[in-house]
Design an enzyme around this catalytic site. Structure first.
Site, short mmCIF file in Angstrom:
data_model
loop_
_atom_site.label_atom_id
_atom_site.label_comp_id
_atom_site.label_asym_id
_atom_site.label_seq_id
_atom_site.Cartn_x
_atom_site.Cartn_y
_atom_site.Cartn_z
N CYS A 281 12.74 3.88 0.90
CA CYS A 281 12.94 5.28 0.53
C CYS A 281 13.79 5.95 1.61
O CYS A 281 13.55 7.08 2.00
CB CYS A 281 11.61 6.00 0.31
SG CYS A 281 10.48 5.91 1.69
N ALA B 107 0.82 -1.21 0.00
CA ALA B 107 0.00 0.00 0.00
C ALA B 107 0.86 1.27 0.00
O ALA B 107 1.93 1.26 0.60
CB ALA B 107 -0.90 0.00 1.23
N PRO B 108 0.42 2.34 -0.68
CA PRO B 108 -0.87 2.52 -1.35
C PRO B 108 -0.93 1.96 -2.78
O PRO B 108 -1.94 2.16 -3.45
CB PRO B 108 -1.02 4.04 -1.36
CG PRO B 108 0.38 4.56 -1.41
CD PRO B 108 1.22 3.59 -0.63
N GLY B 109 0.11 1.30 -3.23
CA GLY B 109 -0.07 0.55 -4.47
C GLY B 109 0.62 1.10 -5.69
O GLY B 109 0.34 0.66 -6.81
N GLY B 110 1.54 2.07 -5.50
CA GLY B 110 2.26 2.61 -6.66
C GLY B 110 2.96 1.49 -7.44
O GLY B 110 2.83 1.39 -8.66
N ASP C 209 9.06 -3.60 -0.52
CA ASP C 209 9.26 -2.15 -0.39
C ASP C 209 9.01 -1.85 1.10
O ASP C 209 7.90 -1.52 1.50
CB ASP C 209 8.24 -1.44 -1.30
CG ASP C 209 8.48 0.05 -1.40
OD1 ASP C 209 9.58 0.50 -1.04
OD2 ASP C 209 7.57 0.77 -1.85
C1 LIG Z 1 6.98 2.18 1.90
S1 LIG Z 1 5.32 1.75 2.12
C2 LIG Z 1 5.01 0.83 0.66
C3 LIG Z 1 4.75 1.67 -0.56
C4 LIG Z 1 4.19 0.86 -1.73
N1 LIG Z 1 5.02 -0.27 -2.06
C5 LIG Z 1 3.99 1.69 -2.97
O1 LIG Z 1 4.76 1.62 -3.91
O2 LIG Z 1 2.99 2.43 -3.01
C6 LIG Z 1 5.44 0.51 3.33
C7 LIG Z 1 4.16 -0.24 3.58
O3 LIG Z 1 4.48 -1.34 4.45
C8 LIG Z 1 3.36 -1.63 5.24
N2 LIG Z 1 3.83 -2.48 6.35
C9 LIG Z 1 4.48 -2.10 7.46
N3 LIG Z 1 4.77 -3.19 8.21
C10 LIG Z 1 4.31 -4.27 7.54
C11 LIG Z 1 4.29 -5.66 7.79
N4 LIG Z 1 4.84 -6.16 8.90
N5 LIG Z 1 3.71 -6.48 6.90
C12 LIG Z 1 3.15 -5.97 5.76
N6 LIG Z 1 3.11 -4.66 5.49
C13 LIG Z 1 3.70 -3.81 6.35
C14 LIG Z 1 2.82 -0.27 5.61
O4 LIG Z 1 1.45 -0.35 5.96
C15 LIG Z 1 3.07 0.53 4.31
O5 LIG Z 1 1.89 0.53 3.53
#
Ligand SMILES: C[S@@+](CC[C@H](N)C(=O)[O-])C[C@H]1O[C@@H](n2cnc3c(N)ncnc32)[C@H](O)[C@@H]1O
Length: 429
Positions: A370, A251-254, A317
């Site tokens: 990031c 999330a948010p899914g980019g 990510d």
């Molecule tokens: C950097 S963001 C991801 C951005 C996404 N890949 C994009 O391109 O839009 C990190 C995500 O990791 C999720 N997250 C954090 N801890 C997690 C876990 N233990 N298992 C799965 N998701 C997790 C968060 O809710 C957040 O949405």
């Protein structure tokens, strides 16, 4: 109208930067706002992002002017003064209008006692500018960074730390991923200037910025808002026809949208621990007219959601310090603590170790953050390789920028990509 927005800005900043620390994220607070006209929204965002970006410099100058510090109960007045200073020094709005506006905001905050003080301070501030004030200050004050973060930047990147700190003060570029290349002509026809990226074949920098919903092709999925550096990890994914891909923190899914576009025949599973954020992945995919299976779950606990079928490729990510995108989320500077970094490194290592067994022999895991802190990036990969004898690094050489022991580390560039890291890990066949 503008005065109401200024009052709204102070009330919003009370939630983002409360006197006792903590606070909500700028994004959350902006999402709570009533429907505003475009100009009102622009002023509100400028004040909220601007005060978070320059908070330390503004607060330092204010502190120097006061014989007696303001009481913590006068937090709203303090934030109104910081907003006024920000508008004077960092906006193009006429000085007299700014100097006149903020005393009224103090009255509207039920602090008529502060109106005279506000007027006097802003008059004084209008005789100097931010550059004159900054000239003799150390980097963390001048560039509004917490000391601990500046020390980490300086230690990790002694030659680039100044540029990193300064880049975090600039408004970010408006960057898109063009799913349909022919949309570029429509953007230009619509009066926008388009500069293509140099790292990602789909990246385009647009000016002037515009609400994305108003761009031609947005509703039809021809383009998405995505930083150029953030477009790169998905480009490293390779899967055979009909293969299985896991987007482990989606999330948010980019990047889910990108993967769904690149591999329309693959079985794509998008996982995130946050159900509310995962809903945004669905919205994104619907707009792009793509599909994936969405699962709410903890990537560190695959036993709770995995169907025991191995994946050809995993994109992780990972949750991180987000130190590469401070210009996009300046509130993070005041919400993060030094001790968070070790906690985040521990979480990243736990997720990496839990996900690795889900990769088939010969398959790959692309790890991305990031962040620009080596312990979350090259250091994390190095420790992972030491723990897993069946893993080797396989990051394409052309993807490297700053020289690091592992992976590709990008540092933030003014008018260019965000700070980002990615590494491709291959499992023995
Ligand atoms: C950097 S963001 C991801 C951005 C996404 N890949 C994009 O391109 O839009 C990190 C995500 O990791 C999720 N997250 C954090 N801890 C997690 C876990 N233990 N298992 C799965 N998701 C997790 C968060 O809710 C957040 O949405």
């Amino acid at each position: 109208m503008a005065d109401n927005v200024r009052l709204l800005a102070v009330r919003s900043l009370m939630k983002v930067l409360p006197a006792d620390g903590g606070g909500k994220s700028l994004r959350e607070v902006l999402a709570e706002q009533p429907v505003l006209l475009a100009a009102e929204r622009g002023l509100l965002a400028d004040l909220l992002f601007g005060v978070c970006r320059h908070y330390r410099l503004l607060d330092h100058w204010l502190g120097q002017q006061m014989d007696k510090p303001l009481k913590s109960s006068a937090r709203a007045v303090r934030l109104a003064l910081l907003c006024g200073l920000h508008e004077l020094w960092f906006s193009e709005r006429p000085q007299h209008a700014v100097v006149n506006a903020w005393p009224d905001v103090c009255r509207a905050l039920n602090a008529p006692w502060a109106a005279g003080l506000c007027n006097a301070l802003l008059r004084k501030a209008s005789k100097v500018n931010a550059e004159q004030i900054s000239r003799h200050l150390d980097v963390p004050l001048r560039c509004s960074l917490p000391d601990w973060l500046w020390q980490r930047f300086d230690q990790a990147w002694p030659e680039q730390a100044n540029d990193i700190a300064e880049a975090a003060l600039l408004p970010p570029p408006f960057t898109l991923r063009l799913s349909d290349p022919s949309i570029e002509a429509a953007l230009i026809e619509d009066g926008l200037e388009v500069r293509r990226g140099q790292l990602s074949p789909q990246a385009a920098y647009l000016s002037p910025p515009r609400p994305v919903q108003m761009l031609p092709g947005f509703k039809d999925g021809a383009l998405s808002v995505q930083d150029e550096a953030a477009q790169l990890p998905a480009l490293l994914i390779e899967v055979p026809a009909g293969g299985r891909i896991l987007d482990a923190c989606a999330a948010p899914g980019g990047k889910t949208g990108q993967l769904a576009e690149y591999f329309p025949d693959a079985e794509l599973l998008a996982l995130d621990i946050d159900a509310k954020r995962l809903k945004r992945v669905r919205d994104n995919l619907d707009r792009l007219r793509r599909n994936a299976t969405l699962v709410v779950g903890d990537a560190a606990e695959p036993g709770n959601w995995w169907d025991r079928q191995l994946f050809d490729a995993v994109l992780l990510d990972a949750p991180c310090s987000a130190t590469g995108i401070l210009r996009r989320q300046p509130d993070l500077k005041w919400h993060r603590r030094d001790s968070d970094i070790a906690t985040l490194c521990g979480l990243q290592a736990r997720i990496l170790d839990a996900i690795w067994p889900l990769v088939r022999p010969g398959g790959m895991l692309v790890y991305a953050t990031c962040s620009i802190l080596p312990e979350e990036n090259a250091g994390q990969v190095q420790a992972f390789l030491a723990r897993h004898g069946d893993a080797r690094e396989d990051t394409p050489v052309e993807a490297r920028s700053v020289i690091t022991s592992h992976g590709c580390q990008l540092l933030p560039v003014a008018d260019g990509p965000d700070g980002f890291f990615f590494a491709r890990l291959r499992k023995a066949g």
